[in-house]
Design an enzyme around this catalytic site. Sequence first.
Site, PDB file in Angstrom:
ATOM      1  N   SER A  83      25.122  79.724 -31.576  1.00 47.50           N
ATOM      2  CA  SER A  83      23.900  79.240 -32.057  1.00 47.50           C
ATOM      3  C   SER A  83      23.436  77.871 -31.382  1.00 47.50           C
ATOM      4  CB  SER A  83      24.290  78.733 -33.634  1.00 47.50           C
ATOM      5  OG  SER A  83      25.253  77.648 -33.766  1.00 47.50           O
ATOM      6  N   THR A 201      23.064  76.627 -35.531  1.00 45.96           N
ATOM      7  CA  THR A 201      22.489  74.935 -35.149  1.00 45.96           C
ATOM      8  C   THR A 201      23.509  74.059 -35.381  1.00 45.96           C
ATOM      9  OG1 THR A 201      20.336  75.582 -36.167  1.00 45.96           O
ATOM     10  CG2 THR A 201      20.730  73.231 -36.135  1.00 45.96           C
ATOM     11  N   THR A 219      19.710  73.579 -31.466  1.00 43.20           N
ATOM     12  CA  THR A 219      19.947  75.003 -31.650  1.00 43.20           C
ATOM     13  C   THR A 219      19.227  76.053 -30.712  1.00 43.20           C
ATOM     14  OG1 THR A 219      19.618  76.462 -33.486  1.00 43.20           O
ATOM     15  CG2 THR A 219      17.609  75.080 -32.897  1.00 43.20           C
ATOM     16  N   ARG A 229       8.745  81.518 -31.019  1.00 41.38           N
ATOM     17  CA  ARG A 229       9.026  81.038 -32.332  1.00 41.38           C
ATOM     18  C   ARG A 229       9.745  79.495 -32.409  1.00 41.38           C
ATOM     19  NH1 ARG A 229      14.095  79.481 -35.164  1.00 41.38           N
ATOM     20  NH2 ARG A 229      13.770  79.772 -37.393  1.00 41.38           N
ATOM     21  N   VAL A 230       9.162  78.606 -33.083  1.00 41.79           N
ATOM     22  CA  VAL A 230       9.651  77.283 -33.193  1.00 41.79           C
ATOM     23  C   VAL A 230      10.298  77.253 -34.602  1.00 41.79           C
ATOM     24  CG1 VAL A 230       9.608  74.919 -33.088  1.00 41.79           C
ATOM     25  CG2 VAL A 230       8.334  76.628 -31.085  1.00 41.79           C
ATOM     26  N   GLY A 231      11.375  77.008 -34.779  1.00 37.83           N
ATOM     27  CA  GLY A 231      12.094  76.377 -35.975  1.00 37.83           C
ATOM     28  C   GLY A 231      11.914  75.165 -36.694  1.00 37.83           C
ATOM     29  N   ASP A 232      12.843  74.841 -37.339  1.00 37.16           N
ATOM     30  CA  ASP A 232      12.698  73.281 -37.859  1.00 37.16           C
ATOM     31  C   ASP A 232      13.456  72.217 -36.897  1.00 37.16           C
ATOM     32  OD1 ASP A 232      15.268  74.672 -38.318  1.00 37.16           O
ATOM     33  OD2 ASP A 232      15.781  73.198 -39.986  1.00 37.16           O
ATOM     34  N   THR A 252      20.772  72.664 -41.074  1.00 38.17           N
ATOM     35  CA  THR A 252      20.946  74.040 -40.619  1.00 38.17           C
ATOM     36  C   THR A 252      20.582  74.937 -41.227  1.00 38.17           C
ATOM     37  OG1 THR A 252      23.041  74.263 -41.392  1.00 38.17           O
ATOM     38  CG2 THR A 252      23.099  73.030 -39.073  1.00 38.17           C
ATOM     39  N   GLY A 253      20.646  76.266 -40.843  1.00 36.52           N
ATOM     40  CA  GLY A 253      20.087  77.432 -41.576  1.00 36.52           C
ATOM     41  C   GLY A 253      18.443  77.811 -41.350  1.00 36.52           C
ATOM     42  N   GLY A 255      15.219  78.024 -40.548  1.00 37.34           N
ATOM     43  CA  GLY A 255      14.274  76.921 -40.250  1.00 37.34           C
ATOM     44  C   GLY A 255      12.934  77.077 -40.879  1.00 37.34           C
TER      45      GLY A 255
END
Length: 351
Positions: A83, A201, A219, A229-232, A252-253, A255
């Site tokens: 991850s 993450t 992450t 794609r961009v997460g948090d 974590t988790g 985003g």
Amino acid sequence: MKRRTFIKSTALGVGAAVISNPLLIKAAAGQTNINNEFPIAIASANGIRAVDKAVEMMNDGSDAIDAVIKGVNIIEADPDDMSVGYGGLPNEEGVVELDSCCMHGPTHNAGAVASLRNIKHPSQVAKLVMQRTDHVLLAGEGALRFAKAHGFKEEDLLTDKAREVWLYWKESLSNKDNWFTPGEEEKIPEEIRKHFGITGTITCLGIDKQGNISGVTTTSGLAFKIPGRVGDSPIIGAGLYVDNEVGACGSTGRGEENLKNLTCFLIVEFMRQGMTPTEACMAGVKRVVLNTKIKSLIDEKGKINYNVSYYALNKKGEFGAASIYGPHEYSININGKGELKKADFLYENKN
Ligand code: GLY
């Protein structure tokens, strides 16, 4: 779909649908660093080695920002953590794209990179964005060029194990394409299938001997995401937030839900209002649940079908963590040896 059973309600016995105001709900008491011993470091459950490294460095006099980043570098380099960093699961085209950010309490400065390819340690590049530019976030090709300008070497980050998981995922997507399905979903080895759709993450927060707070999140993001794609994790306020006068929070988790709630910023603000770290994390969890309206995120029984977790510490050295689904653990090191502790959670996840 996994069967999930609601049992633990720190919302005083009410389900997600009727949580009205997370601000008013008190969660379990936070963990206390009774002796206010510094340094301390907290991380997600995959971060035992990170907190140990961070505390070791802070004991030797390092600033918390250097210590937590060196801590997560261990996990970024570990091919077995799928991850984060090297060995992370790739996007839908089989390319590993990494996100990271860091935030330094004493200067209230931050740096981040998003969709960075071919560089094993995005957290180090995020720190350079903070220290060597007046920008906060570099993405994609620009982030890669910036890393190379600072001497980072490009490497193939896709391990054979991650490639194999990605290939199984690709082959089992549809029986209307030219890829033969490797078998019914249940015949895909559990060792492979458990990686489908993960949002792993690592986040690591620390208070150094001077009492200054910093944090980092890094992450490979959502497995098999759409390229770009961009997460948090690289977004300050979503995947990480630090206020040197109050505390810090990392997540974590999933985003997307953190992006829509800026939950780490919110949790630090909850601590500013007087909540303990655990109370603040649980209030953040409840806010995310309350704001979940999209049908694809709610199963046929009305339950949330994703998870997010928050990890926080405050200026006094109190700490805690909470997630939507548990049991769930986090890593903590109070000036000694790292250990796993149980986090608070809203619902028990029964597989
Ligand atoms: N929290 C990691 C991600 O969603 O990318």
